[in-house]
Write an enzyme that holds these catalytic residues in place. Structure first.
Site, PDB file in Angstrom:
ATOM      1  N   ASP A  14       0.786  -1.131  -0.075  1.00 12.07           N
ATOM      2  CA  ASP A  14      -0.046  -0.015  -0.094  1.00 12.07           C
ATOM      3  C   ASP A  14       0.674   1.190  -0.318  1.00 12.07           C
ATOM      4  O   ASP A  14       0.506   2.404  -0.851  1.00 12.07           O
ATOM      5  CB  ASP A  14      -0.956  -0.116   1.051  1.00 12.07           C
ATOM      6  CG  ASP A  14      -2.197  -0.822   1.096  1.00 12.07           C
ATOM      7  OD1 ASP A  14      -2.459  -1.332  -0.198  1.00 12.07           O
ATOM      8  OD2 ASP A  14      -2.821  -1.313   2.076  1.00 12.07           O
ATOM      9  N   ARG A  94       1.860   5.075  16.809  1.00  3.78           N
ATOM     10  CA  ARG A  94       1.205   5.902  15.987  1.00  3.78           C
ATOM     11  C   ARG A  94       1.332   7.174  16.290  1.00  3.78           C
ATOM     12  O   ARG A  94       1.966   8.212  15.509  1.00  3.78           O
ATOM     13  CB  ARG A  94      -0.398   5.593  15.889  1.00  3.78           C
ATOM     14  CG  ARG A  94      -0.714   4.439  15.116  1.00  3.78           C
ATOM     15  CD  ARG A  94      -0.132   4.156  14.069  1.00  3.78           C
ATOM     16  NE  ARG A  94      -0.406   3.129  13.438  1.00  3.78           N
ATOM     17  CZ  ARG A  94       0.270   2.105  12.411  1.00  3.78           C
ATOM     18  NH1 ARG A  94       1.270   2.729  11.961  1.00  3.78           N
ATOM     19  NH2 ARG A  94      -0.116   1.054  11.891  1.00  3.78           N
ATOM     20  N   ASP A 123      -6.033   3.639  13.264  1.00 13.65           N
ATOM     21  CA  ASP A 123      -4.852   3.999  13.052  1.00 13.65           C
ATOM     22  C   ASP A 123      -4.774   5.628  12.271  1.00 13.65           C
ATOM     23  O   ASP A 123      -4.188   6.574  12.620  1.00 13.65           O
ATOM     24  CB  ASP A 123      -3.784   3.079  12.317  1.00 13.65           C
ATOM     25  CG  ASP A 123      -3.352   2.069  13.257  1.00 13.65           C
ATOM     26  OD1 ASP A 123      -3.154   2.195  14.209  1.00 13.65           O
ATOM     27  OD2 ASP A 123      -2.999   0.908  12.433  1.00 13.65           O
ATOM     28  N   SER A 174      -3.209  -8.766   7.680  1.00 13.02           N
ATOM     29  CA  SER A 174      -2.680  -7.161   7.906  1.00 13.02           C
ATOM     30  C   SER A 174      -1.944  -7.122   8.845  1.00 13.02           C
ATOM     31  O   SER A 174      -2.307  -7.509  10.270  1.00 13.02           O
ATOM     32  CB  SER A 174      -4.073  -6.440   7.774  1.00 13.02           C
ATOM     33  OG  SER A 174      -3.428  -5.094   8.299  1.00 13.02           O
TER      34      SER A 174
HETATM   35  N1  ARG Z   1      -6.418  -3.247  16.521  1.00 10.77           N
HETATM   36  C1  ARG Z   1      -5.120  -2.651  16.702  1.00 10.77           C
HETATM   37  C2  ARG Z   1      -5.262  -1.158  17.108  1.00 10.77           C
HETATM   38  O1  ARG Z   1      -6.270  -0.438  16.629  1.00 10.77           O
HETATM   39  C3  ARG Z   1      -4.181  -2.786  15.787  1.00 10.77           C
HETATM   40  C4  ARG Z   1      -4.469  -2.141  14.327  1.00 10.77           C
HETATM   41  C5  ARG Z   1      -3.462  -2.498  13.476  1.00 10.77           C
HETATM   42  N2  ARG Z   1      -3.552  -3.895  12.788  1.00 10.77           N
HETATM   43  C6  ARG Z   1      -3.110  -4.557  12.005  1.00 10.77           C
HETATM   44  N3  ARG Z   1      -3.055  -5.613  11.769  1.00 10.77           N
HETATM   45  N4  ARG Z   1      -2.634  -3.738  10.829  1.00 10.77           N
HETATM   46  O2  ARG Z   1      -4.315  -0.639  17.718  1.00 10.77           O
END
Ligand code: ARG
Length: 402
Positions: A14, A94, A123, A174
């Site tokens: 991506d 993040r 995110d 992912s």
């Molecule tokens: N659910 C988790 C959060 O919101 C992880 C998000 C990213 N997860 C991923 N598999 N790309 O913090």
């Protein structure tokens, strides 16, 4: 002259497509920023890929120490765990990525930043809100939220633009990972009835394959911060990595969570958080020894608030600073050592000690040397039970069996 944009770049499909897409759609020059907050394999390969795809500059930043010291350890001191299960690895990374995007944009005189988050997750909220807090003048672009391509279309776009797509390496999941944990979603995990297949786990051995003998580890804390393992002082990053390795060998830290996302949907996420699982457990065990009952209870409420705030992208807020100040004050006596036993996927606290322990042997013991005055108990019970007897005299309803 074309404007510049700083793109948070992981090297995956991506964000690689995003380099080209930002060029084509918005006629921007793309500077990529790859942030290493742990467990990023070949950083140089990622940098080269960015340049090959068309970035005018590719920057890599090692932010492991900042991540552990300024984001992970404050969360550990708070015992912040979202919905009592998720130690918040992705959520803690993040705001740091946002901060580095902002710093890089300023240095490079870019007026825009970009990231690869979709429009369905948490995110995007965390990065957009954090950038907005630190540099409201910057515009944030999230290509994957705008381009409305399916995964197949994204692959086609990549192929049409000579962006390398390694089909073998493209996992059905992912994944996001850093030193505090690994988040895995999508694929067969989207059916909540499916047991997570073994191939989702990379850091933790299956408990069926872990050593037949337990391992013991002594974790030393100073003011709520882990500082040593088995008596050996270690720097924050090295310490977390060492706990990570040992925990992984013993299959500790697998979490299967149906969680409530900020955007209102339930999502099934599997986590591997070996270091976090052990350190959080040990830290809490030490707090149980040195904090009074009321402090523990109130702190647990703060922990839930703090975890929500981190999950919801509100790191750079006054509320976060206030909670952090409270938490830090609670840690002034959280110094001591916790002994954990690691075996077949379980981490058990088996010993704890502290110069500030509130556990008083002479009060607790049933052996000789007992200092607790049992003759004072009837008087205490008499007063304690006074309102109970008063109410019962006036209002007691007959019990069913009387
Ligand atoms: N659910 C988790 C959060 O919101 C992880 C998000 C990213 N997860 C991923 N598999 N790309 O913090």
């Amino acid at each position: 002259m074309a404007d510049k944009v700083v793109l948070a770049y992981s090297g995956g499909l991506d964000t690689s497509v995003a380099i080209k897409w930002l060029e084509e759609k918005y006629k921007l020059k793309v500077i990529t920023l790859t942030v290493d907050i742990g467990n990023v394999p070949d950083l140089e390969a990622i940098r080269q890929k960015a340049l090959k795809v068309g970035a005018i500059k590719a920057i890599v930043v090692d932010a492991k120490e900042t991540f552990i010291k300024s984001f992970v350890f404050p969360a550990l001191q708070a015992d912040a765990v979202y919905e009592e299960q998720y130690p918040l690895a992705t959520a803690l990374g993040r705001p740091l990525i946002a901060q580095l995007l902002v710093e890089t944009a300023k240095k490079e005189r870019a007026r825009m930043v970009a990231h690869g988050c979709t429009g369905k997750g948490n995110d995007q909220v965390r990065i957009d809100v954090s950038v907005g807090a630190l540099a409201p003048e910057l515009k944030v672009i999230a290509p994957a939220r705008e381009w409305k391509m399916t995964r197949e279309q994204t692959i086609e776009y990549a192929q049409a633009h000579n962006i390398p797509v390694s089909i073998t390496k493209t996992s059905p999941y992912s994944i996001d990972e850093n030193l505090w944990g690994r988040s895995i979603e999508c694929g067969v995990l989207e059916d909540t009835w499916n047991e997570p297949p073994e191939d989702v786990f990379l850091w933790t051995r299956s408990p069926e394959k872990t050593p037949a003998k337990p391992a013991y580890l002594e974790i030393g804390f100073e003011k709520g911060i882990p500082v040593s393992l088995d008596g050996q002082k270690l720097e924050p990053v090295a310490l977390v990595q060492k706990v990570h390795d040992l925990a992984g060998q013993h299959g500790i830290g697998r979490i299967d969570h149906v969680e409530n996302r900020l955007v209102g949907i339930k999502s099934r996420e599997v986590y591997e958080a070996p270091a976090a699982t052990i350190l959080l457990k040990a830290h809490q065990a030490l707090e149980d020894l040195v904090l009074a009952k009321e402090q523990l209870r109130f702190k647990a409420r703060v922990a839930a608030e703090y975890a929500d705030l981190i999950y919801n992208g509100l790191w750079f807020t006054g509320m976060r600073e206030d909670l952090a100040a409270y938490v830090e004050n609670t840690q002034r006596y959280v110094t001591g050592t916790v002994k954990v036993k690691l075996f077949k996927g379980n981490c058990q606290v088996v010993g704890r000690k502290s110069p500030y322990s509130l556990y008083d042997y002479s009060l607790a013991t049933y052996d000789k040397g007992n200092a607790f005055d049992q003759s004072a108990s009837p008087g205490f019970i008499h007063i304690w039970g006074l309102p109970v007897r008063t109410q019962a005299r006036v209002q007691r309803r007959p019990t069913e069996w009387s």
